[in-house]
Design a protein around this motif. Structure first.
Motif, PDB file in Angstrom:
ATOM      1  N   TRP A  43      81.591   8.054  -1.585  1.00  0.00           N
ATOM      2  CA  TRP A  43      82.611   7.279  -2.292  1.00  0.00           C
ATOM      3  C   TRP A  43      83.067   8.024  -3.548  1.00  0.00           C
ATOM      4  CZ3 TRP A  43      85.537   2.810  -2.098  1.00  0.00           C
ATOM      5  CH2 TRP A  43      86.108   2.406  -3.314  1.00  0.00           C
ATOM      6  N   LYS A  44      82.113   8.539  -4.314  1.00  0.00           N
ATOM      7  CA  LYS A  44      82.445   9.221  -5.569  1.00  0.00           C
ATOM      8  C   LYS A  44      83.331  10.439  -5.307  1.00  0.00           C
ATOM      9  CE  LYS A  44      80.166  11.487  -9.534  1.00  0.00           C
ATOM     10  NZ  LYS A  44      80.621  10.604 -10.618  1.00  0.00           N
ATOM     11  N   THR A  45      83.003  11.210  -4.288  1.00  0.00           N
ATOM     12  CA  THR A  45      83.818  12.377  -3.940  1.00  0.00           C
ATOM     13  C   THR A  45      85.250  11.962  -3.620  1.00  0.00           C
ATOM     14  OG1 THR A  45      81.905  13.597  -3.097  1.00  0.00           O
ATOM     15  CG2 THR A  45      84.079  14.283  -2.313  1.00  0.00           C
ATOM     16  N   LEU A  46      85.394  10.948  -2.777  1.00  0.00           N
ATOM     17  CA  LEU A  46      86.718  10.479  -2.385  1.00  0.00           C
ATOM     18  C   LEU A  46      87.467   9.885  -3.572  1.00  0.00           C
ATOM     19  CD1 LEU A  46      85.643   8.775   0.959  1.00  0.00           C
ATOM     20  CD2 LEU A  46      87.212  10.723   0.787  1.00  0.00           C
ATOM     21  N   PHE A  47      86.778   9.075  -4.351  1.00  0.00           N
ATOM     22  CA  PHE A  47      87.404   8.388  -5.483  1.00  0.00           C
ATOM     23  C   PHE A  47      87.920   9.400  -6.509  1.00  0.00           C
ATOM     24  CE2 PHE A  47      87.540   6.345  -9.589  1.00  0.00           C
ATOM     25  CZ  PHE A  47      88.031   5.073  -9.334  1.00  0.00           C
ATOM     26  N   GLU A  48      87.086  10.361  -6.861  1.00  0.00           N
ATOM     27  CA  GLU A  48      87.487  11.327  -7.889  1.00  0.00           C
ATOM     28  C   GLU A  48      88.626  12.206  -7.398  1.00  0.00           C
ATOM     29  OE1 GLU A  48      83.855  13.270  -9.041  1.00  0.00           O
ATOM     30  OE2 GLU A  48      83.409  11.720 -10.554  1.00  0.00           O
ATOM     31  N   ARG A  49      88.598  12.578  -6.138  1.00  0.00           N
ATOM     32  CA  ARG A  49      89.673  13.400  -5.598  1.00  0.00           C
ATOM     33  C   ARG A  49      91.004  12.655  -5.648  1.00  0.00           C
ATOM     34  NH1 ARG A  49      89.340  15.778   0.471  1.00  0.00           N
ATOM     35  NH2 ARG A  49      89.551  13.572   0.986  1.00  0.00           N
ATOM     36  N   GLN A  50      90.999  11.385  -5.230  1.00  0.00           N
ATOM     37  CA  GLN A  50      92.255  10.634  -5.203  1.00  0.00           C
ATOM     38  C   GLN A  50      92.748  10.254  -6.589  1.00  0.00           C
ATOM     39  OE1 GLN A  50      93.288  11.646  -2.186  1.00  0.00           O
ATOM     40  NE2 GLN A  50      94.492   9.764  -2.282  1.00  0.00           N
ATOM     41  N   LYS A  52      92.432  11.882  -9.284  1.00  0.00           N
ATOM     42  CA  LYS A  52      93.029  13.070  -9.908  1.00  0.00           C
ATOM     43  C   LYS A  52      94.399  13.381  -9.307  1.00  0.00           C
ATOM     44  CE  LYS A  52      88.632  15.291 -11.070  1.00  0.00           C
ATOM     45  NZ  LYS A  52      87.661  16.367 -10.698  1.00  0.00           N
ATOM     46  N   LEU A  53      94.573  13.041  -8.043  1.00  0.00           N
ATOM     47  CA  LEU A  53      95.787  13.396  -7.323  1.00  0.00           C
ATOM     48  C   LEU A  53      96.922  12.394  -7.529  1.00  0.00           C
ATOM     49  CD1 LEU A  53      97.119  15.265  -5.189  1.00  0.00           C
ATOM     50  CD2 LEU A  53      96.070  13.811  -3.428  1.00  0.00           C
ATOM     51  N   LEU A  54      96.600  11.113  -7.694  1.00  0.00           N
ATOM     52  CA  LEU A  54      97.625  10.073  -7.625  1.00  0.00           C
ATOM     53  C   LEU A  54      98.485   9.872  -8.874  1.00  0.00           C
ATOM     54  CD1 LEU A  54      95.875   7.293  -5.504  1.00  0.00           C
ATOM     55  CD2 LEU A  54      97.678   8.879  -4.804  1.00  0.00           C
ATOM     56  N   PRO A  55      98.072  10.259 -10.070  1.00  0.00           N
ATOM     57  CA  PRO A  55      98.991  10.113 -11.210  1.00  0.00           C
ATOM     58  C   PRO A  55     100.303  10.843 -10.961  1.00  0.00           C
ATOM     59  CG  PRO A  55      96.785  10.521 -12.013  1.00  0.00           C
ATOM     60  CD  PRO A  55      96.732  10.694 -10.515  1.00  0.00           C
ATOM     61  N   GLY A  56     101.412  10.117 -11.171  1.00  0.00           N
ATOM     62  CA  GLY A  56     102.724  10.675 -10.876  1.00  0.00           C
ATOM     63  C   GLY A  56     103.109  10.568  -9.418  1.00  0.00           C
ATOM     64  N   ARG A  57     102.200  10.054  -8.582  1.00  0.00           N
ATOM     65  CA  ARG A  57     102.481   9.872  -7.159  1.00  0.00           C
ATOM     66  C   ARG A  57     102.392   8.394  -6.756  1.00  0.00           C
ATOM     67  NH1 ARG A  57     102.175  14.780  -4.354  1.00  0.00           N
ATOM     68  NH2 ARG A  57     101.371  16.498  -5.617  1.00  0.00           N
ATOM     69  N   ALA A  58     101.355   7.718  -7.202  1.00  0.00           N
ATOM     70  CA  ALA A  58     101.205   6.298  -6.877  1.00  0.00           C
ATOM     71  C   ALA A  58     102.140   5.461  -7.742  1.00  0.00           C
ATOM     72  CB  ALA A  58      99.757   5.856  -7.089  1.00  0.00           C
ATOM     73  N   SER A 202      95.089   6.469   0.149  1.00  0.00           N
ATOM     74  CA  SER A 202      93.688   6.807   0.392  1.00  0.00           C
ATOM     75  C   SER A 202      93.518   8.171   1.062  1.00  0.00           C
ATOM     76  CB  SER A 202      93.029   5.725   1.248  1.00  0.00           C
ATOM     77  OG  SER A 202      93.691   5.591   2.510  1.00  0.00           O
ATOM     78  N   SER A 203      94.607   8.911   1.241  1.00  0.00           N
ATOM     79  CA  SER A 203      94.559  10.210   1.923  1.00  0.00           C
ATOM     80  C   SER A 203      95.023  11.329   0.992  1.00  0.00           C
ATOM     81  CB  SER A 203      95.456  10.184   3.171  1.00  0.00           C
ATOM     82  OG  SER A 203      95.662  11.486   3.686  1.00  0.00           O
ATOM     83  N   ALA A 204      94.148  12.288   0.744  1.00  0.00           N
ATOM     84  CA  ALA A 204      94.510  13.401  -0.137  1.00  0.00           C
ATOM     85  C   ALA A 204      95.642  14.230   0.456  1.00  0.00           C
ATOM     86  CB  ALA A 204      93.286  14.281  -0.387  1.00  0.00           C
ATOM     87  N   SER A 207      99.039  12.123   0.692  1.00  0.00           N
ATOM     88  CA  SER A 207      99.587  11.872  -0.648  1.00  0.00           C
ATOM     89  C   SER A 207     100.491  13.005  -1.087  1.00  0.00           C
ATOM     90  CB  SER A 207      98.453  11.698  -1.666  1.00  0.00           C
ATOM     91  OG  SER A 207      97.698  10.543  -1.407  1.00  0.00           O
ATOM     92  N   ARG A 208     100.145  14.219  -0.695  1.00  0.00           N
ATOM     93  CA  ARG A 208     100.992  15.381  -1.011  1.00  0.00           C
ATOM     94  C   ARG A 208     102.168  15.486  -0.041  1.00  0.00           C
ATOM     95  NH1 ARG A 208      95.675  17.640  -1.302  1.00  0.00           N
ATOM     96  NH2 ARG A 208      95.030  18.173  -3.421  1.00  0.00           N
ATOM     97  N   PHE A 209     101.868  15.349   1.240  1.00  0.00           N
ATOM     98  CA  PHE A 209     102.872  15.575   2.273  1.00  0.00           C
ATOM     99  C   PHE A 209     104.063  14.634   2.132  1.00  0.00           C
ATOM    100  CE2 PHE A 209     104.608  14.740   6.523  1.00  0.00           C
ATOM    101  CZ  PHE A 209     104.884  16.025   6.960  1.00  0.00           C
ATOM    102  N   CYS A 210     103.800  13.357   1.876  1.00  0.00           N
ATOM    103  CA  CYS A 210     104.873  12.360   1.902  1.00  0.00           C
ATOM    104  C   CYS A 210     105.911  12.577   0.807  1.00  0.00           C
ATOM    105  CB  CYS A 210     104.301  10.947   1.812  1.00  0.00           C
ATOM    106  SG  CYS A 210     103.628  10.510   0.199  1.00  0.00           S
ATOM    107  N   LEU A 211     105.502  13.154  -0.319  1.00  0.00           N
ATOM    108  CA  LEU A 211     106.412  13.349  -1.448  1.00  0.00           C
ATOM    109  C   LEU A 211     106.863  14.789  -1.630  1.00  0.00           C
ATOM    110  CD1 LEU A 211     104.691  11.098  -4.157  1.00  0.00           C
ATOM    111  CD2 LEU A 211     106.683  10.534  -2.764  1.00  0.00           C
TER     112      LEU A 211
END
Length: 295
Positions: A43-50, A52-58, A202-204, A207-211
């Motif tokens: 969970w921690k691995t997934l949570f931290e990865r997402q 970090k990635l989602l600001p400016g995307r979510a 929820s997908s690293a 999250s990149r591909f769609c935008l």
């Protein structure tokens, strides 16, 4: 995107009829204390990865919902604490299920403002791809937006509509609406297109591909169009539909779908990457990614 290992266990309905739990509504105890340190670490691995990635995307509502919930990196959330926060804000609660549940059970829960969340978490080799919704997809992806009144009302209305669609034999049409909104929807904000769909959030990789990727289409949302559009369950989406605001979902929740079913029944179903004459094109994609995958 790498597929799951062949020996990955199945959960809930995907594991076969014999996997049905004792309760008719398919709920189980989360049994939070039984999670292992290794599962919390996943969970921690997934949570931290997402995160970090989602600001400016979510979208803003997702970020605000996440901040208002008892969700953090160090441990899988306790559904009881999530439910306490949701009940105070929108009257929803999270109930644990073993994985996928029958359609009728799923709709009944949503119609009564209960969100069924998979209790299991993926294995470490499944970080980037999982066939079934697990606790990370269901809680990280879906629950923050249940704090937003428009999404909360829309998903309840979807549950009620799903029960009717089953009786009318048009569930495939309504399922496409859920897929292209709740799971893989984009919303327009003043600062650009943003993610609100849980399958993306929820997908690293998605999250990149769609935008960022030039390959997929971004089209203005039209419910009749969406109801006759196939979607991808095995790869990134070829088309993402864009709503103008989350509040637009409230209008969608109030629609009488019966005339739309009559209008759409028998109409040609469009391919996932097809752009029609009447479509409102936000950005036409190149289609390069999926063309390369097809060889």
């Amino acid at each position: 995107m790498a597929g799951p290992a062949a020996d990955s266990p199945k959960h809930g309905l995907a594991a076969g009829d014999g996997a049905a739990p004792a309760r008719a509504d398919w709920t189980i105890d989360q049994d939070w204390a039984a999670y292992t340190p290794a599962q919390h670490a996943t969970w921690k691995t997934l949570f931290e990865r997402q995160t970090k990635l989602l600001p400016g995307r979510a979208c803003d509502a997702f970020v605000q919902g996440m901040a208002a919930l008892p969700i953090g990196a160090d441990e899988i959330p306790d559904f009881r604490r999530l439910s306490d926060a949701l009940m105070r804000r929108t009257g929803w609660q999270v109930v644990a299920v073993p994985g996928l549940v029958p359609d009728a059970v799923f709709f009944e829960h949503l119609a009564n403002r209960r969100f069924p969340a998979g209790q299991f978490i993926r294995a470490p080799h499944q970080l980037d791809y999982l066939e079934e919704p697990d606790v990370f997809h269901d809680v990280f992806g879906h629950v923050p937006l249940l704090m937003h009144p428009a999404m909360a009302d829309f998903i309840q209305a979807y549950g009620e509509g799903g029960l009717r669609a089953q009786r009318l034999g048009v569930l495939d049409m309504l399922a496409r609406v859920y897929w292209y909104t709740v799971e893989f929807g984009l919303v327009r904000q003043a600062d650009g297109l943003r993610i609100y769909g849980a399958g993306i959030a929820s997908s690293a990789t998605e999250s990149r591909f769609c935008l960022d990727d030039p390959s997929p289409n971004r089209l203005g949302f039209d419910v009749a169009r969406v109801m006759r559009t196939h979607y991808r369950i095995d790869d990134f989406q070829e088309t993402y539909f864009v709503i103008d605001s989350l509040d637009a979902l409230l209008d969608l929740a109030r629609i009488d779908f019966a005339p739309l079913y009559a209008q759409t029944r028998g109409a040609e179903v469009m391919a996932p990457g097809e752009v029609g004459v009447g479509d409102r094109v936000v950005k036409r994609g190149t289609g390069a990614y999926h063309a390369a995958r097809r060889g």
